[in-house]
Design a protein around this motif. Sequence first.
Motif, PDB file in Angstrom:
ATOM      1  N   LEU A 231      -4.806  17.591 -17.367  1.00  0.00           N
ATOM      2  CA  LEU A 231      -5.290  17.998 -15.953  1.00  0.00           C
ATOM      3  C   LEU A 231      -4.935  16.733 -15.182  1.00  0.00           C
ATOM      4  N   LEU A 232      -5.240  15.564 -15.543  1.00  0.00           N
ATOM      5  CA  LEU A 232      -5.174  14.506 -14.991  1.00  0.00           C
ATOM      6  C   LEU A 232      -3.698  14.044 -14.628  1.00  0.00           C
ATOM      7  N   GLY A 233      -2.872  14.365 -15.512  1.00  0.00           N
ATOM      8  CA  GLY A 233      -1.536  14.022 -15.341  1.00  0.00           C
ATOM      9  C   GLY A 233      -1.105  15.271 -14.332  1.00  0.00           C
ATOM     10  N   LYS A 234      -1.140  16.471 -14.329  1.00  0.00           N
ATOM     11  CA  LYS A 234      -0.869  17.256 -13.399  1.00  0.00           C
ATOM     12  C   LYS A 234      -1.338  16.798 -12.080  1.00  0.00           C
ATOM     13  N   ALA A 235      -2.565  16.465 -12.042  1.00  0.00           N
ATOM     14  CA  ALA A 235      -3.123  16.040 -10.562  1.00  0.00           C
ATOM     15  C   ALA A 235      -2.432  14.806 -10.154  1.00  0.00           C
ATOM     16  N   PHE A 236      -2.125  13.816 -10.909  1.00  0.00           N
ATOM     17  CA  PHE A 236      -1.137  12.682 -10.646  1.00  0.00           C
ATOM     18  C   PHE A 236       0.223  13.148  -9.899  1.00  0.00           C
ATOM     19  N   VAL A 237       0.815  13.989 -10.509  1.00  0.00           N
ATOM     20  CA  VAL A 237       2.220  14.634 -10.195  1.00  0.00           C
ATOM     21  C   VAL A 237       2.141  15.101  -8.925  1.00  0.00           C
ATOM     22  N   VAL A 238       1.210  15.937  -8.716  1.00  0.00           N
ATOM     23  CA  VAL A 238       0.938  16.557  -7.313  1.00  0.00           C
ATOM     24  C   VAL A 238       0.426  15.558  -6.197  1.00  0.00           C
ATOM     25  N   ALA A 239      -0.449  14.783  -6.678  1.00  0.00           N
ATOM     26  CA  ALA A 239      -0.967  13.736  -5.674  1.00  0.00           C
ATOM     27  C   ALA A 239       0.088  12.814  -5.289  1.00  0.00           C
ATOM     28  N   ALA A 240       1.035  12.674  -5.892  1.00  0.00           N
ATOM     29  CA  ALA A 240       2.127  11.638  -5.858  1.00  0.00           C
ATOM     30  C   ALA A 240       3.207  12.312  -4.918  1.00  0.00           C
ATOM     31  N   ALA A 241       3.446  13.570  -5.191  1.00  0.00           N
ATOM     32  CA  ALA A 241       4.289  14.437  -4.493  1.00  0.00           C
ATOM     33  C   ALA A 241       3.744  14.587  -2.757  1.00  0.00           C
TER      34      ALA A 241
ATOM     35  N   ASP B 181       5.020   3.691   7.102  1.00  0.00           N
ATOM     36  CA  ASP B 181       6.295   3.845   6.893  1.00  0.00           C
ATOM     37  C   ASP B 181       7.089   3.065   8.099  1.00  0.00           C
ATOM     38  N   VAL B 182       6.311   2.937   9.355  1.00  0.00           N
ATOM     39  CA  VAL B 182       6.752   2.270  10.675  1.00  0.00           C
ATOM     40  C   VAL B 182       7.102   0.623  10.080  1.00  0.00           C
ATOM     41  N   ILE B 183       6.530   0.341   9.177  1.00  0.00           N
ATOM     42  CA  ILE B 183       6.778  -1.209   8.988  1.00  0.00           C
ATOM     43  C   ILE B 183       7.873  -0.990   8.100  1.00  0.00           C
ATOM     44  N   PRO B 184       9.208  -1.610   8.542  1.00  0.00           N
ATOM     45  CA  PRO B 184      10.387  -1.520   7.771  1.00  0.00           C
ATOM     46  C   PRO B 184      10.130  -1.899   6.416  1.00  0.00           C
ATOM     47  N   VAL B 185      11.077  -1.292   5.434  1.00  0.00           N
ATOM     48  CA  VAL B 185      11.074  -1.790   4.077  1.00  0.00           C
ATOM     49  C   VAL B 185       9.804  -1.826   3.366  1.00  0.00           C
ATOM     50  N   ILE B 186       8.727  -2.479   3.745  1.00  0.00           N
ATOM     51  CA  ILE B 186       7.383  -2.351   3.117  1.00  0.00           C
ATOM     52  C   ILE B 186       6.654  -1.152   2.892  1.00  0.00           C
ATOM     53  N   GLY B 187       6.992  -0.364   3.894  1.00  0.00           N
ATOM     54  CA  GLY B 187       6.266   0.915   4.363  1.00  0.00           C
ATOM     55  C   GLY B 187       6.883   1.918   3.339  1.00  0.00           C
ATOM     56  N   TRP B 188       8.251   1.648   2.821  1.00  0.00           N
ATOM     57  CA  TRP B 188       9.013   2.652   2.166  1.00  0.00           C
ATOM     58  C   TRP B 188       8.712   2.447   0.594  1.00  0.00           C
ATOM     59  N   LEU B 189       8.487   1.086   0.280  1.00  0.00           N
ATOM     60  CA  LEU B 189       8.531   0.555  -1.067  1.00  0.00           C
ATOM     61  C   LEU B 189       7.245   1.299  -1.755  1.00  0.00           C
ATOM     62  N   ASP B 190       6.143   1.616  -1.015  1.00  0.00           N
ATOM     63  CA  ASP B 190       4.951   2.325  -1.845  1.00  0.00           C
ATOM     64  C   ASP B 190       5.405   3.451  -1.881  1.00  0.00           C
ATOM     65  N   ASP B 191       6.008   4.369  -1.170  1.00  0.00           N
ATOM     66  CA  ASP B 191       6.342   5.670  -1.532  1.00  0.00           C
ATOM     67  C   ASP B 191       7.347   5.616  -2.658  1.00  0.00           C
ATOM     68  N   LEU B 192       8.343   4.781  -2.606  1.00  0.00           N
ATOM     69  CA  LEU B 192       9.479   4.596  -3.665  1.00  0.00           C
ATOM     70  C   LEU B 192       8.680   4.200  -5.126  1.00  0.00           C
ATOM     71  N   GLY B 193       7.672   3.458  -5.118  1.00  0.00           N
ATOM     72  CA  GLY B 193       7.032   2.930  -6.453  1.00  0.00           C
ATOM     73  C   GLY B 193       6.150   4.102  -6.770  1.00  0.00           C
ATOM     74  N   LEU B 194       5.513   4.694  -5.996  1.00  0.00           N
ATOM     75  CA  LEU B 194       4.703   5.998  -6.677  1.00  0.00           C
ATOM     76  C   LEU B 194       5.670   7.161  -7.280  1.00  0.00           C
TER      77      LEU B 194
ATOM     78  N   THR C 159       8.600   6.657  -8.161  1.00  0.00           N
ATOM     79  CA  THR C 159       9.158   6.550  -9.346  1.00  0.00           C
ATOM     80  C   THR C 159       8.195   6.455 -10.578  1.00  0.00           C
ATOM     81  N   MET C 160       6.906   6.202 -10.341  1.00  0.00           N
ATOM     82  CA  MET C 160       5.905   6.177 -11.547  1.00  0.00           C
ATOM     83  C   MET C 160       5.635   7.586 -11.956  1.00  0.00           C
ATOM     84  N   ALA C 161       5.682   8.645 -10.865  1.00  0.00           N
ATOM     85  CA  ALA C 161       5.533   9.945 -11.158  1.00  0.00           C
ATOM     86  C   ALA C 161       6.680  10.705 -11.872  1.00  0.00           C
ATOM     87  N   MET C 162       8.196  10.079 -11.564  1.00  0.00           N
ATOM     88  CA  MET C 162       9.352  10.688 -12.142  1.00  0.00           C
ATOM     89  C   MET C 162       9.303  10.024 -13.660  1.00  0.00           C
ATOM     90  N   LEU C 163       8.996   8.881 -13.780  1.00  0.00           N
ATOM     91  CA  LEU C 163       8.985   8.373 -15.320  1.00  0.00           C
ATOM     92  C   LEU C 163       7.681   9.165 -16.229  1.00  0.00           C
TER      93      LEU C 163
END
Length: 84
Positions: A25-35, A47-60, A62-66
């Motif tokens: 259930l925790l895994g399912k919740a993580f995937v939904v929360a990441a999306a 996200d208005v902060i260039p690059v850094i604002g997008w990196l947190d989205d990209l990191g999360l 990526t973790m969900a996809m892995l």
Amino acid sequence: MRRFHRPLPWAQAFLRFFRDPDASLLGKAFVVAAAMYVVMPLDAIPDVIPVIGWLDDLGLATMAMLYLSRVLQKYRAEPALARA
């Protein structure tokens, strides 16, 4: 035009994972929360902060996809085991 008569194997595995009552259930919740985090306009780092604002989205994302790539391998293999 070629038509597909059955859904993609990864989509079937994704649905099997979310319908499985024994799956984490925790895994399912993580995937939904990441999306939701990637799609929602509210972020830990805006996200208005260039690059850094997008990196947190990209990191999360990526973790969900892995996580999904590791977990869905089990659910992709199930139909072959059921037929044997």
